[in-house]
Motif scaffolding. Structure first.
Motif: not given
Length: 357
Positions: A272-278, A247-249, A265-269
């Motif tokens: 999110g910008k790429l449209g994924h809920q982390v 589902d993209g999460r 930590a950088s990937i979490i940010e």
């Protein structure tokens, strides 16, 4: 911080350096200089100096040799097409070293002094930073150790902080490849209240026997589960993990007993910008197995300073193999976006990059 500089009288010549930078490997060659700062309760941080790279004279009773009071960081300097040199989120490395220092009963080196120290060494040895292309970089290793000479079990009253540097080639030669994993049930990295979140050599030393176990089973890396229940996925021997759902999460194991990776930590940010809920939460080994089997987990990847982002392949264990999920689209998109920011090929909308030269 006042930093004195004594340049090497015998630096590596241009021809030899060109040969090293053409094929640097990892951690095999070191730049001409190193940075050192001392600490005592009376003087605080003092005597900051850049000197020619060389051996450290150490008394046999030096505290770090007996009680492992030590922390370190890993980071990189990148050259861009215009010749400038940048580091990636050095303030975050400095903050993590402060957190590690608190756990190891060390004095805290201020963020601005940490960044200044790293910048100073990179500036002096700037010609060691490889040209842009092929993901080559200059790996930077700030570290701190108990340098007092004594055999009592207490925090050291003399501490030394150093920075050394080593040119690094691309982690993957010939393209990014999935890493195979071995699930260990015999070993854990850390328990709650332990040193799992500190970047200290003891954590890595404790992972070596488990890594030997993984190698013996034909795997690249070892997976650790939590020490309390032996159910929940924590991290690899040297990388954090991410799970992509249908589902993209994107889910990554929560912190507390694992290293708070800067790349993580950088990937979490970025995700999110790429449209994924982390989500940062506990994820069991059963959820891993069942998720891959049902198709709910579509991708798995690992991340760290050295490899940046790498797809995860087969998971092997005494219970049998779990195949690699079929896709790597999100993994490679995250990787490409992150690398493009680091090397200046994409706009740094996060303010992550720090110019040194």
């Amino acid at each position: 911080m006042d930093i004195s500089t004594t340049l090497s009288a015998t630096p590596v010549d241009d021809s030899r350096l060109a040969g090293i930078l053409a094929n640097p490997g990892f951690g095999q060659f070191f730049t001409d200089h190193m940075l050192t700062v001392e600490w005592t309760p009376e003087q605080g941080w003092h005597d900051a100096r850049i000197t020619p790279y060389g051996p450290i004279a150490m008394d046999p009773a030096t505290a770090v040799l007996h009680y492992a009071q030590e922390t370190f960081e890993g980071m990189k300097a990148y050259r861009r097409d215009d010749g400038s040199v940048w580091t990636f989120r050095p303030e975050e490395n400095a903050k993590r070293m402060i957190r590690s220092s608190r756990r190891l009963a060390f004095p805290e080196l201020p963020v601005e002094d940490f960044v200044q120290a790293v910048d100073a060494l990179v500036t002096v040895d700037e010609h060691w930073v490889p040209e842009n292309g092929g993901e080559k970089s200059l790996y930077l290793r700030p570290f701190m150790f108990a340098s007092e000479v004594f055999l009592g079990v207490r925090p050291a009253q003399h501490v030394t902080f150093m920075v050394i540097a080593s040119p690094a080639g691309a982690y993957f030669k010939g393209g990014v490849k999935p890493v195979s994993l071995w699930l260990t049930h015999d070993y854990t990295r850390a328990g709650r209240g332990g040193m799992g979140a500190a970047k200290t050599g003891g954590n890595y030393a404790s992972s070596l026997v488990a890594q030997q176990e993984a190698t013996a089973h034909g795997c690249d890396q070892v997976v650790f589960l939590d020490s309390q229940e032996g159910r929940y996925v924590e991290e690899l021997g040297g990388m954090n993990l991410y799970f992509v759902f249908d589902d993209g999460r994107i889910v990554t194991p929560e912190t507390g007993t694992i290293l708070e990776g800067i790349t993580r930590a950088s990937i979490i940010e970025l995700a999110g910008k790429l449209g994924h809920q982390v989500e940062e939460r506990r994820l069991s080994i059963d959820e891993w197995r069942e998720g891959v089997s049902s198709g709910a987990i579509t991708e798995i990847f690992a991340c760290g300073t050295a490899a940046v982002v790498t797809p995860v392949g087969t998971l092997r264990s005494a219970e049998g193999d779990v195949p690699a999920p079929p896709a790597t689209d999100v993994t490679m998109r995250v990787r490409q976006n992150l690398v493009d920011v680091q090397f200046g090929r994409a706009e740094d909308t996060f303010g992550w990059m720090h110019r040194v030269v």
